[in-house]
Design a protein around this motif. Structure first.
Motif, PDB file in Angstrom:
ATOM      1  N   UNK A   7       0.742  -0.972   0.168  1.00 56.56           N
ATOM      2  CA  UNK A   7       0.001   0.205  -0.026  1.00 56.56           C
ATOM      3  C   UNK A   7       1.213   1.395   0.389  1.00 56.56           C
ATOM      4  N   UNK A   8       2.080   1.166   0.576  1.00 58.49           N
ATOM      5  CA  UNK A   8       2.799   2.263   1.026  1.00 58.49           C
ATOM      6  C   UNK A   8       2.999   2.861  -0.330  1.00 58.49           C
ATOM      7  N   UNK A   9       4.020   1.784  -1.851  1.00 60.34           N
ATOM      8  CA  UNK A   9       3.719   2.811  -3.244  1.00 60.34           C
ATOM      9  C   UNK A   9       3.177   2.785  -3.587  1.00 60.34           C
ATOM     10  N   UNK A  10       2.033   3.161  -2.771  1.00 62.45           N
ATOM     11  CA  UNK A  10       0.713   2.754  -3.857  1.00 62.45           C
ATOM     12  C   UNK A  10       0.268   4.762  -3.982  1.00 62.45           C
ATOM     13  N   UNK A  11       1.245   5.544  -2.643  1.00 61.18           N
ATOM     14  CA  UNK A  11       0.969   6.781  -2.353  1.00 61.18           C
ATOM     15  C   UNK A  11       2.710   7.147  -3.079  1.00 61.18           C
ATOM     16  N   UNK A  12       1.554   8.443  -4.218  1.00 57.03           N
ATOM     17  CA  UNK A  12       2.629   8.796  -5.334  1.00 57.03           C
ATOM     18  C   UNK A  12       4.439   9.042  -4.184  1.00 57.03           C
ATOM     19  N   UNK A  13       4.200  10.316  -3.291  1.00 61.13           N
ATOM     20  CA  UNK A  13       5.659  10.990  -2.727  1.00 61.13           C
ATOM     21  C   UNK A  13       6.117   9.663  -1.738  1.00 61.13           C
ATOM     22  N   UNK A  14       5.995   8.889  -1.457  1.00 59.45           N
ATOM     23  CA  UNK A  14       6.723   7.902  -0.449  1.00 59.45           C
ATOM     24  C   UNK A  14       6.899   7.144  -1.759  1.00 59.45           C
ATOM     25  N   UNK A  15       6.260   6.487  -2.316  1.00 57.51           N
ATOM     26  CA  UNK A  15       6.724   5.483  -3.744  1.00 57.51           C
ATOM     27  C   UNK A  15       7.789   6.115  -4.409  1.00 57.51           C
ATOM     28  N   UNK A  16       7.482   7.364  -5.246  1.00 54.61           N
ATOM     29  CA  UNK A  16       8.988   8.505  -5.351  1.00 54.61           C
ATOM     30  C   UNK A  16      10.928   8.075  -4.443  1.00 54.61           C
ATOM     31  N   UNK A  17      10.322   8.643  -2.951  1.00 50.82           N
ATOM     32  CA  UNK A  17      11.414   8.272  -2.114  1.00 50.82           C
ATOM     33  C   UNK A  17      11.392   6.927  -1.272  1.00 50.82           C
ATOM     34  N   UNK A  18      10.751   5.899  -1.626  1.00 50.86           N
ATOM     35  CA  UNK A  18      11.279   4.504  -1.281  1.00 50.86           C
ATOM     36  C   UNK A  18      12.004   4.566  -2.900  1.00 50.86           C
ATOM     37  N   UNK A  19      11.644   3.973  -3.752  1.00 51.08           N
ATOM     38  CA  UNK A  19      12.611   4.045  -4.845  1.00 51.08           C
ATOM     39  C   UNK A  19      14.114   5.468  -4.903  1.00 51.08           C
ATOM     40  N   UNK A  20      13.749   5.809  -5.275  1.00 52.68           N
ATOM     41  CA  UNK A  20      15.284   6.526  -4.241  1.00 52.68           C
ATOM     42  C   UNK A  20      16.173   6.831  -3.792  1.00 52.68           C
ATOM     43  N   UNK A  21      15.352   6.242  -2.682  1.00 55.15           N
ATOM     44  CA  UNK A  21      16.262   5.623  -1.438  1.00 55.15           C
ATOM     45  C   UNK A  21      16.926   3.816  -1.580  1.00 55.15           C
TER      46      UNK A  21
END
Length: 150
Positions: free
Chosen positions: A111-125
């Motif tokens: 579910x966290x990966x469906x929230x765009x700002x969080x997904x972008x942060x996760x992907x970057x990290x």
């Protein structure tokens, strides 16, 4: 929406040697980045089914070794199913006889990966961590392999 963090790096060394050093958990302290620190695991090379405790960006995390297919692939997974989970695969490919390309691919789901700002942060990290793992391994392997072959 799920996301995938990817990177690749070519290491100067034959695939069998590169792979065997990469999966040797006893040596992870020497090359894993501070964002992915080994805390507890086997005192031998990784095997399918092993469970490890690592620190990922400062948070303790359990990961399970999904499979070790030498000298081609090692895969582990961790996270909280449904919330945020990753499956990290390192694929090893011989580039001639004296070099090995390692590809890091880490799909994330939950579910966290469906929230765009969080997904972008996760992907970057995740991409920075994956890149740091490969670069750290390359620096360490280059020193060790040079002394091993001298």
């Amino acid at each position: 929406m799920s996301l995938i963090a990817e990177s690749e790096h070519t290491i100067a060394g034959p695939i069998e040697t590169v792979f065997s050093r990469f999966i040797d958990y006893r040596r992870w302290d020497a090359w894993m980045p501070s964002t992915f620190r080994p805390l507890r695991g086997p005192s031998r090379p990784l095997r399918t089914g092993d469970r490890l405790l690592v620190s990922v960006t400062g948070l303790p995390s359990f990961i399970r070794i999904e499979h070790v297919d030498g000298p081609r692939e090692v895969c582990w997974s961790g996270g909280v199913p449904g919330l945020m989970r990753a499956r990290h695969t390192f694929t090893f490919e011989a580039v001639g006889e004296k070099a090995t390309r390692i590809r890091s691919s880490e799909p994330w789901t939950g579910v966290v990966t469906k929230i765009k700002p969080l997904a972008d942060r996760i992907q970057g990290v995740a991409e920075r961590v994956g890149r740091s793992q490969l670069e750290g391994f390359d620096r360490w392997f280059s020193r060790e392999y040079a002394s091993f072959t001298s």
